[in-house]
Scaffold this active site. Structure first.
Site, PDB file in Angstrom:
ATOM      1  N   CYS A  93       0.799  -1.226   0.000  1.00  0.00           N
ATOM      2  CA  CYS A  93       0.000   0.000   0.000  1.00  0.00           C
ATOM      3  C   CYS A  93       0.839   1.287   0.000  1.00  0.00           C
ATOM      4  O   CYS A  93       1.402   1.628  -1.016  1.00  0.00           O
ATOM      5  CB  CYS A  93      -0.981  -0.055   1.166  1.00  0.00           C
ATOM      6  N   ARG A 127     -12.646   6.273  -0.456  1.00  0.00           N
ATOM      7  CA  ARG A 127     -11.709   5.269   0.064  1.00  0.00           C
ATOM      8  C   ARG A 127     -12.143   3.902  -0.455  1.00  0.00           C
ATOM      9  O   ARG A 127     -13.328   3.570  -0.461  1.00  0.00           O
ATOM     10  CB  ARG A 127     -11.695   5.269   1.587  1.00  0.00           C
ATOM     11  N   HIS A 190      -3.342  -5.676   2.564  1.00  0.00           N
ATOM     12  CA  HIS A 190      -2.964  -5.805   3.974  1.00  0.00           C
ATOM     13  C   HIS A 190      -3.611  -7.087   4.486  1.00  0.00           C
ATOM     14  O   HIS A 190      -4.081  -7.907   3.723  1.00  0.00           O
ATOM     15  CB  HIS A 190      -3.549  -4.646   4.791  1.00  0.00           C
TER      16      HIS A 190
HETATM   17  N1  GLN Z   1      -2.217   6.864   2.347  1.00  0.00           N
HETATM   18  C1  GLN Z   1      -2.345   5.987   1.225  1.00  0.00           C
HETATM   19  C2  GLN Z   1      -3.735   5.986   0.628  1.00  0.00           C
HETATM   20  O1  GLN Z   1      -4.707   6.255   1.320  1.00  0.00           O
HETATM   21  C3  GLN Z   1      -1.925   4.586   1.603  1.00  0.00           C
HETATM   22  C4  GLN Z   1      -2.866   3.912   2.566  1.00  0.00           C
HETATM   23  C5  GLN Z   1      -2.354   2.624   3.119  1.00  0.00           C
HETATM   24  O2  GLN Z   1      -1.163   2.370   3.159  1.00  0.00           O
HETATM   25  N2  GLN Z   1      -3.262   1.795   3.617  1.00  0.00           N
HETATM   26  O3  GLN Z   1      -3.877   5.715  -0.526  1.00  0.00           O
END
Ligand code: GLN
Length: 238
Positions: A93, A127, A190
């Protein structure tokens, strides 16, 4: 006695949704095979270790990515050299994004990456959250959990890690997930990734043993409990 060094990049600022479990999985799967696993952490301002055998970097909030960005540029030549020399590398990520060209956040800030992967990431308004299942040629089905707003697009030289079966993946548009370059993997998964996807863990381990000792020689482990966990994880809704 064989011995490998696992380098965990920026655990202070980049470590979300169980990412550390990836390091534990590598450690255990090495120990179960009689290989000593040394874990070294690298945080902002530390001295970069001499010869890591496996490199790992986890996800982070945009603010965490901001904190490490400058320091990351200082170790970029070393990381590039290691990846070019086939060092097995796993980035999740936020660190996956940082291994690309840049991450342009929703507020318009451009966080420069280190261009190991031919990818670019643009912050989106939405998101992309939930359980995710993908299909890869090399590792079969890959199971995990994603939570990101960045949308990642592969450049013309980049090869996706997998195709999305359920979930969003790189950008929720082109059906692709992650990237693979030499022995370096970038992915949004993840969960953590490796306990549920031991084929990827063993790929990293085998490549590291091959590089250091000229031969992987991995014995099989009993992964029946993992298979059960995978079957249950696959039934969970998004
Ligand atoms: N900050 C980044 C995003 O929101 C990565 C998020 C993450 O590592 N889960 O895309």
């Amino acid at each position: 006695m064989k011995e490998l060094t696992i380098l965990h990049l920026y655990p202070k600022d980049m470590n979300l949704y169980g990412d550390h479990g990836n390091v534990l999985t590598l450690q255990r799967r090495l120990e179960w095979r009689g290989v000593t696993a040394n874990v070294i952490t690298y945080n902002v301002g530390n001295k970069f270790p001499a010869q890591p055998d496996i490199i790992f970097g986890g996800g982070g909030q945009d603010s965490g990515q901001d904190i490490i960005a400058k320091d990351l540029q200082t170790i970029a030549p070393k990381l590039k050299r290691l990846v070019e020399a086939n060092t097995p590398t796993l980035t999740i990520c936020g660190m996956y994004q940082m291994f690309g060209r840049f991450f342009k956040t929703l507020t318009g800030e451009v966080i420069n990456g280190i261009s190991i992967f031919d990818i670019e990431t643009i912050g989106g308004n939405e998101r992309l959250i939930g359980n995710i299942i993908t299909q890869s040629d090399q590792f079969g089905e890959i199971i995990g959990y994603e939570n990101h707003s960045g949308k990642t697009y592969l450049g013309k030289n980049a090869v996706a890690l997998a195709k999305v079966k359920m979930g969003a993946g790189n950008n929720d548009e082109d059906g692709l997930e992650g990237v693979i370059y030499k022995n370096a993997i970038g992915t949004y998964l993840h969960g953590p990734l490796l306990p549920k996807n031991p084929r990827i863990a063993d790929f990293l381990i085998a490549q590291a043993l091959q590089n250091k000792y000229g031969k992987a020689g991995l014995t099989d482990l009993d992964d029946s409990l993992i298979e059960q966990a995978r079957a249950i994880a696959k039934k969970r809704p998004r």
